[in-house]
Design a protein around this motif. Structure first.
Motif, PDB file in Angstrom:
ATOM      1  N   MET A   1       0.726  -1.245  -0.121  1.00 18.32           N
ATOM      2  CA  MET A   1      -0.076   0.116   0.006  1.00 18.32           C
ATOM      3  C   MET A   1       0.799   1.035   0.091  1.00 18.32           C
ATOM      4  O   MET A   1       0.520   2.244  -0.595  1.00 18.32           O
ATOM      5  CB  MET A   1      -0.911  -0.019   1.366  1.00 18.32           C
ATOM      6  N   ALA A   2       1.941   1.255   0.758  1.00 18.14           N
ATOM      7  CA  ALA A   2       2.816   2.476   0.822  1.00 18.14           C
ATOM      8  C   ALA A   2       3.476   2.632  -0.615  1.00 18.14           C
ATOM      9  O   ALA A   2       3.853   3.636  -1.014  1.00 18.14           O
ATOM     10  CB  ALA A   2       4.194   2.269   1.731  1.00 18.14           C
ATOM     11  N   THR A   3       3.723   1.468  -1.531  1.00 18.61           N
ATOM     12  CA  THR A   3       4.380   1.557  -2.687  1.00 18.61           C
ATOM     13  C   THR A   3       3.256   2.328  -3.618  1.00 18.61           C
ATOM     14  O   THR A   3       3.729   3.053  -4.395  1.00 18.61           O
ATOM     15  CB  THR A   3       4.877   0.356  -3.112  1.00 18.61           C
ATOM     16  N   PHE A   4       2.230   1.870  -3.456  1.00 22.62           N
ATOM     17  CA  PHE A   4       0.934   2.721  -4.047  1.00 22.62           C
ATOM     18  C   PHE A   4       0.915   4.049  -4.040  1.00 22.62           C
ATOM     19  O   PHE A   4       0.860   4.960  -4.808  1.00 22.62           O
ATOM     20  CB  PHE A   4      -0.215   2.059  -3.803  1.00 22.62           C
ATOM     21  N   GLY A   5       0.817   4.465  -2.703  1.00 20.32           N
ATOM     22  CA  GLY A   5       0.913   6.037  -2.266  1.00 20.32           C
ATOM     23  C   GLY A   5       2.295   6.645  -2.692  1.00 20.32           C
ATOM     24  O   GLY A   5       2.287   7.538  -3.219  1.00 20.32           O
ATOM     25  N   PHE A   6       3.260   5.671  -3.009  1.00 19.96           N
ATOM     26  CA  PHE A   6       4.732   6.405  -3.272  1.00 19.96           C
ATOM     27  C   PHE A   6       4.520   6.842  -4.869  1.00 19.96           C
ATOM     28  O   PHE A   6       4.939   7.901  -5.143  1.00 19.96           O
ATOM     29  CB  PHE A   6       5.947   5.841  -2.963  1.00 19.96           C
TER      30      PHE A   6
END
Length: 265
Positions: free
Chosen positions: A175-180
């Motif tokens: 999910m953090a990769t998505f946000g990044f």
């Protein structure tokens, strides 16, 4: 690369540490209190009944502490000042590693502390059995038969909790990769920080309406009663795979079709 990673960690350390502490305390308190309203069979169930709120919010928890930085570096044109000192790719890779790694450790540590609280800190529960033995007519334990990885859950609960906490950390990093990726191309901080959560809600709604609930990210994050005898293990990978594919599609769309530059021009 080591210096770049340390530099990025220093930029995010306070938001990461504050979130880690708040989440850990929250999970521990919920684990030590909510179970009193339930009839449980095993101590580790106290952790499971405590985290539905975390399961619902985990995309926000994964993104909010770590995905704001790139937005401000692009907005303030700070990225342009890094060009004479470091290669673009190395700089962006270092930022992603710190973002994904920090999100992983926030979720992993907080959730595993909930496991520790359930097993070793709160008072032991009085087991309550609810499954009826069809032969004897007496109540019997159900978790080893019905719970996800039931034998591991019952006989090696610490190992089970560690395994699930690591998996939840990996999902948080996704999910953090998505946000990044959103922060590389989108100029709206609200979209960056809520985009993964909106995707999570839409994925839940769409798959539920298609009668494909077993493929949802929420099931993968908390698979307590996922039936591996019926479905196997691979459906738990579909939700994360769809999220990664969607992230890649977003990146390709902004990079190749809309041709949005990461570095301000």
């Amino acid at each position: 690369m080591k210096n770049l990673l340390l530099l990025e960690w220093r930029k995010l350390r306070w938001s990461v540490l504050i979130t880690l502490i708040l989440l850990t305390v929250t999970v521990s308190i919920l684990t030590g209190t909510i179970y009193k309203s339930y009839a449980l069979e095993h101590d580790l169930e106290a952790w499971e009944v405590a985290i539905p709120f975390i399961v619902f919010l985990f995309p926000l928890i994964s993104v909010l502490p770590v995905c704001w930085l790139m937005y401000f570096e692009r907005k303030d044109h700070f990225l342009m000042y890094t060009l004479p000192r470091v290669n673009k790719s190395r700089y962006l890779w270092s930022k992603w590693i710190v973002v994904a790694g920090s999100s992983f450790f926030i979720m992993f540590i907080a959730m595993f502390m909930g496991v520790i609280t359930a097993l070793y800190i709160k008072p032991d529960i009085t087991p309550s059995y609810s499954l009826m033995d069809p032969v004897t007519g007496e109540v019997m334990p159900r978790l080893e038969l019905q719970h996800f990885l039931g034998s591991l859950f019952v006989h090696h609960p610490l190992a089970y909790g560690l395994l699930i906490s690591i998996w939840q950390g990996i999902l948080s990093a996704i999910m953090a990769t998505f946000g990044f990726v959103l922060s590389l191309f989108v100029s709206n901080i609200f979209v960056i920080l809520t985009g993964p959560f909106i995707y999570y809600m839409l994925e839940t709604f769409i798959l539920a309406n298609l009668k494909l609930e077993i493929y949802r990210l929420s099931v993968s994050f908390a698979p307590e009663f996922f039936n591996t005898d019926k479905f196997g293990y691979w459906p738990l990978l579909i939700g994360p795979a769809l999220a990664l594919i969607f992230t890649a599609v977003i990146a390709i769309y902004f990079r190749k079709i809309k041709k949005v530059p990461v570095y301000p021009t």
